[in-house]
Design a protein around this motif. Structure first.
Motif, PDB file in Angstrom:
ATOM      1  N   TYR A 104       0.835  -1.200   0.000  1.00 49.56           N
ATOM      2  CA  TYR A 104       0.000   0.000   0.000  1.00 49.56           C
ATOM      3  C   TYR A 104       0.873   1.255   0.000  1.00 49.56           C
ATOM      4  CZ  TYR A 104      -3.461   3.397   1.762  1.00 49.56           C
ATOM      5  OH  TYR A 104      -4.280   4.497   1.939  1.00 49.56           O
ATOM      6  N   LEU A 105       1.946   1.240   0.775  1.00 48.26           N
ATOM      7  CA  LEU A 105       2.855   2.385   0.795  1.00 48.26           C
ATOM      8  C   LEU A 105       3.450   2.629  -0.589  1.00 48.26           C
ATOM      9  CD1 LEU A 105       4.749   1.756   4.175  1.00 48.26           C
ATOM     10  CD2 LEU A 105       2.786   3.269   3.763  1.00 48.26           C
ATOM     11  N   VAL A 106       3.868   1.545  -1.262  1.00 46.30           N
ATOM     12  CA  VAL A 106       4.397   1.671  -2.626  1.00 46.30           C
ATOM     13  C   VAL A 106       3.329   2.234  -3.552  1.00 46.30           C
ATOM     14  CG1 VAL A 106       5.254   0.381  -4.638  1.00 46.30           C
ATOM     15  CG2 VAL A 106       6.129  -0.146  -2.338  1.00 46.30           C
ATOM     16  N   MET A 107       2.116   1.731  -3.421  1.00 45.80           N
ATOM     17  CA  MET A 107       1.024   2.212  -4.288  1.00 45.80           C
ATOM     18  C   MET A 107       0.790   3.703  -4.076  1.00 45.80           C
ATOM     19  SD  MET A 107       0.146  -0.346  -6.143  1.00 45.80           S
ATOM     20  CE  MET A 107      -1.420   0.121  -6.864  1.00 45.80           C
ATOM     21  N   MET A 108       0.813   4.165  -2.830  1.00 47.20           N
ATOM     22  CA  MET A 108       0.599   5.594  -2.577  1.00 47.20           C
ATOM     23  C   MET A 108       1.685   6.438  -3.237  1.00 47.20           C
ATOM     24  SD  MET A 108      -1.042   6.031   1.209  1.00 47.20           S
ATOM     25  CE  MET A 108       0.194   5.103   2.088  1.00 47.20           C
ATOM     26  N   VAL A 109       2.930   5.959  -3.188  1.00 50.44           N
ATOM     27  CA  VAL A 109       4.021   6.687  -3.849  1.00 50.44           C
ATOM     28  C   VAL A 109       3.749   6.779  -5.350  1.00 50.44           C
ATOM     29  CG1 VAL A 109       6.486   6.576  -4.433  1.00 50.44           C
ATOM     30  CG2 VAL A 109       5.729   6.146  -2.085  1.00 50.44           C
ATOM     31  N   LEU A 110       3.309   5.674  -5.943  1.00 54.57           N
ATOM     32  CA  LEU A 110       3.049   5.656  -7.384  1.00 54.57           C
ATOM     33  C   LEU A 110       1.771   6.411  -7.756  1.00 54.57           C
ATOM     34  CD1 LEU A 110       4.180   2.019  -8.164  1.00 54.57           C
ATOM     35  CD2 LEU A 110       5.334   4.138  -8.827  1.00 54.57           C
ATOM     36  N   TRP A 111       0.779   6.435  -6.876  1.00 54.78           N
ATOM     37  CA  TRP A 111      -0.417   7.237  -7.159  1.00 54.78           C
ATOM     38  C   TRP A 111      -0.083   8.722  -7.148  1.00 54.78           C
ATOM     39  CZ3 TRP A 111      -3.494   3.994  -3.139  1.00 54.78           C
ATOM     40  CH2 TRP A 111      -3.943   2.799  -3.729  1.00 54.78           C
ATOM     41  N   GLU A 112       0.879   9.100  -6.314  1.00 57.45           N
ATOM     42  CA  GLU A 112       1.322  10.504  -6.290  1.00 57.45           C
ATOM     43  C   GLU A 112       2.060  10.851  -7.579  1.00 57.45           C
ATOM     44  OE1 GLU A 112       3.629  11.508  -2.818  1.00 57.45           O
ATOM     45  OE2 GLU A 112       2.087  10.712  -1.472  1.00 57.45           O
ATOM     46  N   GLN A 113       2.920   9.931  -8.032  1.00 58.88           N
ATOM     47  CA  GLN A 113       3.676  10.137  -9.272  1.00 58.88           C
ATOM     48  C   GLN A 113       4.016   8.781  -9.857  1.00 58.88           C
ATOM     49  OE1 GLN A 113       7.173  12.655  -9.041  1.00 58.88           O
ATOM     50  NE2 GLN A 113       8.039  11.631 -10.818  1.00 58.88           N
ATOM     51  N   ASP A 114       3.432   8.481 -10.985  1.00 58.38           N
ATOM     52  CA  ASP A 114       3.645   7.199 -11.654  1.00 58.38           C
ATOM     53  C   ASP A 114       5.022   7.192 -12.332  1.00 58.38           C
ATOM     54  OD1 ASP A 114       3.101   4.657 -12.578  1.00 58.38           O
ATOM     55  OD2 ASP A 114       1.482   5.257 -13.927  1.00 58.38           O
ATOM     56  N   CYS A 115       5.464   6.027 -12.725  1.00 57.61           N
ATOM     57  CA  CYS A 115       6.704   5.833 -13.492  1.00 57.61           C
ATOM     58  C   CYS A 115       7.923   6.367 -12.749  1.00 57.61           C
ATOM     59  CB  CYS A 115       6.594   6.482 -14.875  1.00 57.61           C
ATOM     60  SG  CYS A 115       5.205   5.885 -15.849  1.00 57.61           S
ATOM     61  N   GLN A 116       8.290   5.677 -11.686  1.00 57.69           N
ATOM     62  CA  GLN A 116       9.431   6.099 -10.877  1.00 57.69           C
ATOM     63  C   GLN A 116      10.485   5.005 -10.806  1.00 57.69           C
ATOM     64  OE1 GLN A 116       8.983   8.177  -7.177  1.00 57.69           O
ATOM     65  NE2 GLN A 116       6.761   8.195  -7.420  1.00 57.69           N
ATOM     66  N   PRO A 117      11.739   5.410 -10.723  1.00 56.49           N
ATOM     67  CA  PRO A 117      12.802   4.415 -10.511  1.00 56.49           C
ATOM     68  C   PRO A 117      12.659   3.762  -9.134  1.00 56.49           C
ATOM     69  CG  PRO A 117      13.715   6.529 -11.231  1.00 56.49           C
ATOM     70  CD  PRO A 117      12.265   6.756 -10.925  1.00 56.49           C
ATOM     71  N   VAL A 118      13.071   2.518  -9.046  1.00 63.98           N
ATOM     72  CA  VAL A 118      13.029   1.778  -7.780  1.00 63.98           C
ATOM     73  C   VAL A 118      13.747   2.564  -6.684  1.00 63.98           C
ATOM     74  CG1 VAL A 118      13.759  -0.332  -6.593  1.00 63.98           C
ATOM     75  CG2 VAL A 118      12.814  -0.470  -8.900  1.00 63.98           C
ATOM     76  N   ASN A 119      14.891   3.131  -7.014  1.00 60.83           N
ATOM     77  CA  ASN A 119      15.667   3.887  -6.019  1.00 60.83           C
ATOM     78  C   ASN A 119      14.857   5.048  -5.439  1.00 60.83           C
ATOM     79  OD1 ASN A 119      17.842   2.227  -6.461  1.00 60.83           O
ATOM     80  ND2 ASN A 119      18.942   3.653  -7.758  1.00 60.83           N
ATOM     81  N   ASP A 120      14.094   5.734  -6.272  1.00 59.29           N
ATOM     82  CA  ASP A 120      13.299   6.868  -5.794  1.00 59.29           C
ATOM     83  C   ASP A 120      12.167   6.405  -4.875  1.00 59.29           C
ATOM     84  OD1 ASP A 120      14.986   8.365  -7.338  1.00 59.29           O
ATOM     85  OD2 ASP A 120      13.446   9.097  -8.725  1.00 59.29           O
ATOM     86  N   ILE A 121      11.556   5.283  -5.223  1.00 61.78           N
ATOM     87  CA  ILE A 121      10.498   4.732  -4.376  1.00 61.78           C
ATOM     88  C   ILE A 121      11.082   4.351  -3.014  1.00 61.78           C
ATOM     89  CG2 ILE A 121       8.875   2.805  -4.086  1.00 61.78           C
ATOM     90  CD1 ILE A 121       8.626   2.820  -7.200  1.00 61.78           C
ATOM     91  N   ALA A 122      12.205   3.664  -3.023  1.00 65.31           N
ATOM     92  CA  ALA A 122      12.859   3.256  -1.771  1.00 65.31           C
ATOM     93  C   ALA A 122      13.226   4.482  -0.936  1.00 65.31           C
ATOM     94  CB  ALA A 122      14.101   2.423  -2.074  1.00 65.31           C
TER      95      ALA A 122
END
Length: 148
Positions: free
Chosen positions: A40-58
């Motif tokens: 869910y935390l990952v999904m929230m990051v991607l809902w804020e901004q899609d298409c992100q590098p793994v490093n940015d999500i981490a």
């Protein structure tokens, strides 16, 4: 006995317990979406901004990439994200939401705010208290994160 070592004098115990209980309260709501709290935390990051590098999500989640990668692998198998190689840097993995992952945002919106509000309605805190608490926790997080 040192008072500094008594459990009731530890802010870390209160933070740990509150985090664990809040995560438990999310679980039945997230089960309806078919995802875990970390997903869910990952999904929230991607809902804020899609298409992100793994490093940015981490980095956004204050986690190591070796913690995020297995989450993403499971999420890809579930069909909510897809990983592709970066165009400029082929070593980089870009994570994007699938249509299923994008649709899940509306489902989460319908379930989670109300569900968590219901869980916490007996708590005497008001919205201004939660906002103040969030700011104070941010201060702790930024201080400890910057010390690494």
């Amino acid at each position: 006995m040192h008072p500094e070592l008594q459990l009731d004098n530890q802010i870390c115990f209160r933070l740990y317990t509150a985090a664990r209980l809040i995560t438990q309260a999310y679980t039945p709501l997230l089960n309806q979406l078919g995802i875990t709290y970390p997903q869910y935390l990952v999904m929230m990051v991607l809902w804020e901004q899609d298409c992100q590098p793994v490093n940015d999500i981490a980095r956004r989640l204050v986690l190591e990439t070796n913690t995020v990668t297995p989450l993403l692998q499971r999420m890809e198998k579930q069909g909510v994200v897809v990983r592709t190689r970066g165009k400029e840097d082929r070593r980089q993995q870009i994570v994007s939401l699938t249509e299923k992952g994008k649709a899940m945002e509306e489902q989460a919106y319908q379930l989670i705010p109300k569900g968590m509000g219901d869980e916490l309605k007996a708590c005497p805190l008001k919205m201004k208290d939660y906002l103040r608490l969030a700011g104070e926790l941010d201060s702790i997080i930024h201080t400890l994160k910057d010390e690494k």
